[in-house]
Enzyme design. Sequence first.
Site, PDB file in Angstrom:
ATOM      1  CE  LYS A 185       8.597  -9.621   4.036  1.00 37.81           C
ATOM      2  NZ  LYS A 185       7.666  -9.222   2.681  1.00 37.81           N
ATOM      3  CD  GLU A 261      -3.683  -8.363  15.312  1.00 35.61           C
ATOM      4  OE1 GLU A 261      -4.475  -8.725  14.968  1.00 35.61           O
ATOM      5  OE2 GLU A 261      -3.151  -7.823  16.581  1.00 35.61           O
ATOM      6  CB  CYS A 295      -7.822  -9.051   8.778  1.00 36.26           C
ATOM      7  SG  CYS A 295      -7.395  -7.551   9.322  1.00 36.26           S
ATOM      8  CD  GLU A 392      -8.696 -13.535   5.114  1.00 39.00           C
ATOM      9  OE1 GLU A 392      -7.943 -14.292   4.955  1.00 39.00           O
ATOM     10  OE2 GLU A 392      -8.789 -12.269   5.636  1.00 39.00           O
TER      11      GLU A 392
HETATM   12  P1  NAP Z   1       0.692 -13.107   3.434  1.00 41.31           P
HETATM   13  O1  NAP Z   1       0.702 -13.688   2.087  1.00 41.31           O
HETATM   14  O2  NAP Z   1       0.742 -13.976   4.611  1.00 41.31           O
HETATM   15  O3  NAP Z   1       1.911 -12.000   3.589  1.00 41.31           O
HETATM   16  C1  NAP Z   1       2.204 -11.434   4.649  1.00 41.31           C
HETATM   17  C2  NAP Z   1       3.396 -10.840   4.638  1.00 41.31           C
HETATM   18  O4  NAP Z   1       4.356 -11.909   4.965  1.00 41.31           O
HETATM   19  C3  NAP Z   1       4.176 -10.253   3.558  1.00 41.31           C
HETATM   20  O5  NAP Z   1       5.186  -9.212   3.916  1.00 41.31           O
HETATM   21  C4  NAP Z   1       4.937 -11.574   2.743  1.00 41.31           C
HETATM   22  O6  NAP Z   1       6.037 -11.062   2.104  1.00 41.31           O
HETATM   23  C5  NAP Z   1       5.396 -12.112   4.083  1.00 41.31           C
HETATM   24  N1  NAP Z   1       5.668 -13.464   3.879  1.00 41.31           N
HETATM   25  C6  NAP Z   1       5.168 -14.411   2.896  1.00 41.31           C
HETATM   26  N2  NAP Z   1       5.619 -15.724   3.304  1.00 41.31           N
HETATM   27  C7  NAP Z   1       6.651 -15.509   4.170  1.00 41.31           C
HETATM   28  C8  NAP Z   1       7.433 -16.421   5.102  1.00 41.31           C
HETATM   29  N3  NAP Z   1       7.510 -17.673   4.702  1.00 41.31           N
HETATM   30  N4  NAP Z   1       8.416 -15.957   5.874  1.00 41.31           N
HETATM   31  C9  NAP Z   1       8.233 -14.576   6.318  1.00 41.31           C
HETATM   32  N5  NAP Z   1       7.397 -13.705   5.729  1.00 41.31           N
HETATM   33  C10 NAP Z   1       6.538 -14.212   4.737  1.00 41.31           C
HETATM   34  O7  NAP Z   1      -0.484 -12.139   3.633  1.00 41.31           O
HETATM   35  P2  NAP Z   1      -0.986 -11.195   2.454  1.00 41.31           P
HETATM   36  O8  NAP Z   1      -1.571 -11.733   1.271  1.00 41.31           O
HETATM   37  O9  NAP Z   1       0.161 -10.109   2.266  1.00 41.31           O
HETATM   38  O10 NAP Z   1      -2.144 -10.458   3.325  1.00 41.31           O
HETATM   39  C11 NAP Z   1      -3.587 -10.920   3.442  1.00 41.31           C
HETATM   40  C12 NAP Z   1      -3.511 -11.564   4.778  1.00 41.31           C
HETATM   41  O11 NAP Z   1      -3.275 -10.634   6.023  1.00 41.31           O
HETATM   42  C13 NAP Z   1      -5.168 -11.769   4.860  1.00 41.31           C
HETATM   43  O12 NAP Z   1      -5.279 -13.381   5.346  1.00 41.31           O
HETATM   44  C14 NAP Z   1      -5.681 -10.736   5.796  1.00 41.31           C
HETATM   45  O13 NAP Z   1      -6.762 -11.329   6.524  1.00 41.31           O
HETATM   46  C15 NAP Z   1      -4.537 -10.633   6.850  1.00 41.31           C
HETATM   47  N6  NAP Z   1      -4.677  -9.470   7.493  1.00 41.31           N
HETATM   48  C16 NAP Z   1      -4.888  -9.537   9.004  1.00 41.31           C
HETATM   49  C17 NAP Z   1      -4.951  -8.495   9.638  1.00 41.31           C
HETATM   50  C18 NAP Z   1      -5.024  -8.464  10.996  1.00 41.31           C
HETATM   51  O14 NAP Z   1      -4.770  -7.416  11.733  1.00 41.31           O
HETATM   52  N7  NAP Z   1      -5.524  -9.679  11.705  1.00 41.31           N
HETATM   53  C19 NAP Z   1      -4.624  -7.265   9.014  1.00 41.31           C
HETATM   54  C20 NAP Z   1      -4.578  -7.084   7.488  1.00 41.31           C
HETATM   55  C21 NAP Z   1      -4.453  -8.450   7.047  1.00 41.31           C
HETATM   56  P3  NAP Z   1       5.771 -11.255   0.508  1.00 41.31           P
HETATM   57  O15 NAP Z   1       4.972 -10.213   0.128  1.00 41.31           O
HETATM   58  O16 NAP Z   1       6.998 -11.156  -0.092  1.00 41.31           O
HETATM   59  O17 NAP Z   1       5.137 -12.463   0.034  1.00 41.31           O
END
Ligand code: NAP
Length: 488
Positions: A185, A261, A295, A392
């Site tokens: 997804k 992650e 991240c 962040e």
């Molecule tokens: P996000 O809003 O949490 O979204 C991540 C993924 O989850 C997207 O595919 C999103 O879909 C989906 N999603 C959102 N709500 C959901 C729900 N209720 N149920 C299931 N899936 C859901 O994060 P982001 O803004 O895309 O990414 C940035 C974040 O990722 C930052 O906090 C960053 O630090 C973190 N990150 C962590 C790592 C690591 O390895 N630790 C690596 C990269 C990024 P949609 O796009 O359709 O909303």
Amino acid sequence: MTSYSPPGDGPFAIPTGLLIGAQWTAAASGATIAVDNPATGAVLTHVADGDAAAGIAAVDAAAAAAAAWAATPPRKRAEVLLACFHAMMAEHEWLAQLISLENGKALPDARGEVAYAAEFFRWYAEEAVRIPGELAGSPAGGNRIMVQYQPIGVALLITPWNFPAAMATRKIAPALAAGCTCILKPASETPLTALAIAEIMRRAGVPAGVVNVVTTSTPGPVCSAILHDPRVRKLSFTGSTQVGRVLLREAADQVISSSMELGGNAPFVVFDDADLDAAIDGAMIAKMRNAGEACTAANRFYVQRGIHDAFVARLVERMGALTVGAGTDPATQCGAMINRKAVDKIERLVADAVALGAEVRLGGKAPAGEGYFYPPSVIAGVQPGSEILREEVFGPVAAVVAFDTADEAVALANDTEYGLAAYVYSTDLGRALAIAERIECGMVAVNRGLVSDAAAPFGGMKQSGLGREGSHHGLIEYCEAKYIAVTW
Ligand code: NAP
């Protein structure tokens, strides 16, 4: 089925449907999601908007393919993954252009991401034939303890927009190496890269149903339906801590093994005795890779008082020299942010820090005009209690704080709910390692600005996550340890 051809020569038009089993299909409702170019705000194309039924159809396909894939000899699985590595590298430049287009990042960052992403296929091709096992005598005698690592089963893989290629391959490759089938997804901001990789994998010989892709604008209900299907045994999520918490609750109902992650807020600690040139080079990578949308990005710069002013002056000079623009422009070094909301968040955090007494030394204001840009920025004298030290920033803003003692630096570095990455600079390696051991996080870079490596265990402590990706640890996340007590 509809498709999208990005500018330039590509190997195929990217299918914009759902990949369920062998078929690319449209959403049953015909609904679609618009994909923007963050540098202009213009719509590039539309992809299928899958619903919960599409999610379950993907589970059907993954479950149907599971037994045959688990029984495929590890050597054969390795060959398929290696074919994916070569196929992806053959389209290196095309994929980099695509990532820049839909994510906004500068081309050098996108090229780096493609190589990093492909490396997970190669690394896990090598790991697929090294799945461990154990045999020991029981302490009481009389029987043997045999442990096999079996594929855990159908996996749901959810990825963010900031590394649309690498976050997908970092999950798909170990899943396939372990013998699992999956449903990906991808983030709705950047689905095209994932769709292109899925098609590359299909053409490289990944059997039907082993990798399925569902794009959706309603990730909550779609992922909830998938996680409540008893055939699904694994969840691997990369994204925000906030969504990670929601998914852990969803996974709890069926007690699904979960790897998380999540977010980070990395400290970058510079001691007086650091090599200033090296520290600035490292800071530029740790802060500006992906324009700060990582991240692992260094967000909180803790700099010892004796080197503080020189460090800030040099950082301002180097960050101020970067060219900001559309990611696809070859001159660009700092691309666009993902969307307006991201720019608004950066503005809010900078305004809060300034209101509490920080001084803007560079940038600090989003430009007017089209696209979602924020300039490289340095704010010094950031005061305790500022939001930017807790949240962040996910953008090209370095927040700098001076410190006096090593104990103070460790306390400041650990004053966060996050624990993903940290950076330490000192020419006294003993001191740097001692500090690295005291910082509460999963990864510490000592005298360097980059931690990511397919061969290393990537992951966080505290609210930055659960489990590890990459290295042999990443493969074990997709295995179940089966203990067989044997008398012979
Ligand atoms: P996000 O809003 O949490 O979204 C991540 C993924 O989850 C997207 O595919 C999103 O879909 C989906 N999603 C959102 N709500 C959901 C729900 N209720 N149920 C299931 N899936 C859901 O994060 P982001 O803004 O895309 O990414 C940035 C974040 O990722 C930052 O906090 C960053 O630090 C973190 N990150 C962590 C790592 C690591 O390895 N630790 C690596 C990269 C990024 P949609 O796009 O359709 O909303």
